[in-house]
Design a protein around this motif. Structure first.
Motif, PDB file in Angstrom:
ATOM      1  N   LEU A   1       0.834  -1.210   0.000  1.00 54.69           N
ATOM      2  CA  LEU A   1       0.000   0.000   0.000  1.00 54.69           C
ATOM      3  C   LEU A   1       0.867   1.258   0.000  1.00 54.69           C
ATOM      4  O   LEU A   1       0.510   2.264  -0.616  1.00 54.69           O
ATOM      5  CB  LEU A   1      -0.929   0.005   1.212  1.00 54.69           C
ATOM      6  N   ARG A   2       1.993   1.202   0.678  1.00 48.33           N
ATOM      7  CA  ARG A   2       2.901   2.346   0.790  1.00 48.33           C
ATOM      8  C   ARG A   2       3.636   2.612  -0.525  1.00 48.33           C
ATOM      9  O   ARG A   2       3.897   3.757  -0.878  1.00 48.33           O
ATOM     10  CB  ARG A   2       3.906   2.086   1.916  1.00 48.33           C
ATOM     11  N   THR A   3       3.994   1.554  -1.263  1.00 49.86           N
ATOM     12  CA  THR A   3       4.807   1.721  -2.469  1.00 49.86           C
ATOM     13  C   THR A   3       4.000   1.814  -3.760  1.00 49.86           C
ATOM     14  O   THR A   3       4.539   2.236  -4.779  1.00 49.86           O
ATOM     15  CB  THR A   3       5.825   0.570  -2.597  1.00 49.86           C
ATOM     16  N   ALA A   4       2.751   1.421  -3.738  1.00 49.64           N
ATOM     17  CA  ALA A   4       1.937   1.429  -4.960  1.00 49.64           C
ATOM     18  C   ALA A   4       1.737   2.854  -5.480  1.00 49.64           C
ATOM     19  O   ALA A   4       1.597   3.796  -4.710  1.00 49.64           O
ATOM     20  CB  ALA A   4       0.584   0.782  -4.685  1.00 49.64           C
ATOM     21  N   ASP A   5       1.717   2.968  -6.800  1.00 52.69           N
ATOM     22  CA  ASP A   5       1.395   4.253  -7.435  1.00 52.69           C
ATOM     23  C   ASP A   5      -0.079   4.568  -7.256  1.00 52.69           C
ATOM     24  O   ASP A   5      -0.472   5.727  -7.178  1.00 52.69           O
ATOM     25  CB  ASP A   5       1.704   4.200  -8.938  1.00 52.69           C
ATOM     26  N   LEU A   6      -0.893   3.518  -7.207  1.00 51.54           N
ATOM     27  CA  LEU A   6      -2.335   3.662  -7.115  1.00 51.54           C
ATOM     28  C   LEU A   6      -2.889   2.495  -6.312  1.00 51.54           C
ATOM     29  O   LEU A   6      -2.499   1.351  -6.535  1.00 51.54           O
ATOM     30  CB  LEU A   6      -2.945   3.669  -8.526  1.00 51.54           C
ATOM     31  N   VAL A   7      -3.771   2.778  -5.363  1.00 51.89           N
ATOM     32  CA  VAL A   7      -4.426   1.747  -4.554  1.00 51.89           C
ATOM     33  C   VAL A   7      -5.909   1.786  -4.901  1.00 51.89           C
ATOM     34  O   VAL A   7      -6.560   2.825  -4.744  1.00 51.89           O
ATOM     35  CB  VAL A   7      -4.229   1.996  -3.039  1.00 51.89           C
ATOM     36  N   LEU A   8      -6.419   0.659  -5.408  1.00 54.05           N
ATOM     37  CA  LEU A   8      -7.823   0.572  -5.783  1.00 54.05           C
ATOM     38  C   LEU A   8      -8.515  -0.435  -4.869  1.00 54.05           C
ATOM     39  O   LEU A   8      -8.163  -1.613  -4.856  1.00 54.05           O
ATOM     40  CB  LEU A   8      -7.965   0.150  -7.246  1.00 54.05           C
TER      41      LEU A   8
ATOM     42  N   GLY B   1      -4.265   8.967  -4.605  1.00 54.13           N
ATOM     43  CA  GLY B   1      -3.729   7.653  -4.924  1.00 54.13           C
ATOM     44  C   GLY B   1      -4.503   6.493  -4.353  1.00 54.13           C
ATOM     45  O   GLY B   1      -4.116   5.349  -4.528  1.00 54.13           O
ATOM     46  N   VAL B   2      -5.609   6.761  -3.661  1.00 48.96           N
ATOM     47  CA  VAL B   2      -6.450   5.696  -3.114  1.00 48.96           C
ATOM     48  C   VAL B   2      -7.874   5.946  -3.610  1.00 48.96           C
ATOM     49  O   VAL B   2      -8.406   7.040  -3.451  1.00 48.96           O
ATOM     50  CB  VAL B   2      -6.437   5.677  -1.567  1.00 48.96           C
ATOM     51  N   ALA B   3      -8.466   4.930  -4.242  1.00 47.97           N
ATOM     52  CA  ALA B   3      -9.822   5.085  -4.773  1.00 47.97           C
ATOM     53  C   ALA B   3     -10.709   3.945  -4.294  1.00 47.97           C
ATOM     54  O   ALA B   3     -10.285   2.791  -4.250  1.00 47.97           O
ATOM     55  CB  ALA B   3      -9.791   5.110  -6.294  1.00 47.97           C
ATOM     56  N   LEU B   4     -11.923   4.291  -3.936  1.00 48.20           N
ATOM     57  CA  LEU B   4     -12.955   3.311  -3.582  1.00 48.20           C
ATOM     58  C   LEU B   4     -13.826   3.135  -4.828  1.00 48.20           C
ATOM     59  O   LEU B   4     -14.775   3.886  -5.061  1.00 48.20           O
ATOM     60  CB  LEU B   4     -13.768   3.797  -2.388  1.00 48.20           C
ATOM     61  N   VAL B   5     -13.460   2.172  -5.646  1.00 49.00           N
ATOM     62  CA  VAL B   5     -14.042   2.012  -6.976  1.00 49.00           C
ATOM     63  C   VAL B   5     -15.550   1.817  -6.931  1.00 49.00           C
ATOM     64  O   VAL B   5     -16.298   2.450  -7.678  1.00 49.00           O
ATOM     65  CB  VAL B   5     -13.345   0.864  -7.733  1.00 49.00           C
TER      66      VAL B   5
END
Length: 181
Positions: free
Chosen positions: A82-89, A113-117
């Motif tokens: 979660l810390r290193t991801a470019d994008l967290v979905l 960088g964090v989305a609740l799809v």
């Protein structure tokens, strides 16, 4: 726009893809290259991101295949991803509350960088599952004790919602990698 064009026939793919998505612990955290590193919470969301982003994304599923997302507590490897991801979905819709809280806490860019799809893809009036007279709707995740309706955290099973998920994923991928949009 490669990300956006792939969403058209995605509903049919989603219906058969989840059983095909597997990921070992080693593969989940193996090295990355110049592709966009995306952490996706569930197997279903991993399938969607993979179908939309194809070779332009390095998708890592956070939740193990046998994990209950509603009670899952992220471990050190999950937090590192979660810390290193470019994008967290994340699915959102209350499906993975501890994972969502952890992502907001540790992600490089919790705001963009964090989305609740699911929260973005499914209109609020379509998130409700009617509750039967016995107080259940047939799924543990949405049962209520007061006999009212409850949010459905699994809307990707409906083709129109699967397409909406793909559209939301495509928009986030394009925003984080405009050169490939």
């Amino acid at each position: 726009m490669p990300f956006l064009r792939r969403t058209v026939s995605f509903g049919a793919l989603l219906l058969v893809a989840p059983p095909l998505v597997g990921c070992s612990e080693d593969a989940r955290l193996s090295g990355t290259d110049d592709r966009l590193l995306v952490a996706a919470s569930t197997a279903q969301l991993t399938s969607i991101v993979t179908a939309v982003g194809r070779e332009r994304v390095d998708v890592r599923r956070v939740l193990p295949a046998d994990a209950d997302p509603t009670g899952y507590e992220p471990d050190a490897e999950d937090l590192d991803l979660l810390r290193t991801a470019d994008l967290v979905l994340l699915n959102g819709l209350g499906l993975e509350p501890s994972l969502a809280a952890a992502a907001e806490r540790v992600a490089r860019d919790p705001e963009d960088g964090v989305a609740l799809v699911g929260d973005e893809a499914v209109p609020e009036e379509e998130r409700i599952v009617p509750v039967a007279p016995d107080g259940t709707d047939g799924t543990d995740a949405t049962d209520t004790t007061d006999g009212t309706a409850a949010p459905n955290p699994h809307p990707w099973t409906a083709p129109e919602h699967a397409k909406a998920y793909a559209d939301v994923v495509a928009a986030h991928l394009a925003a984080h990698d405009p050169g490939n949009a």
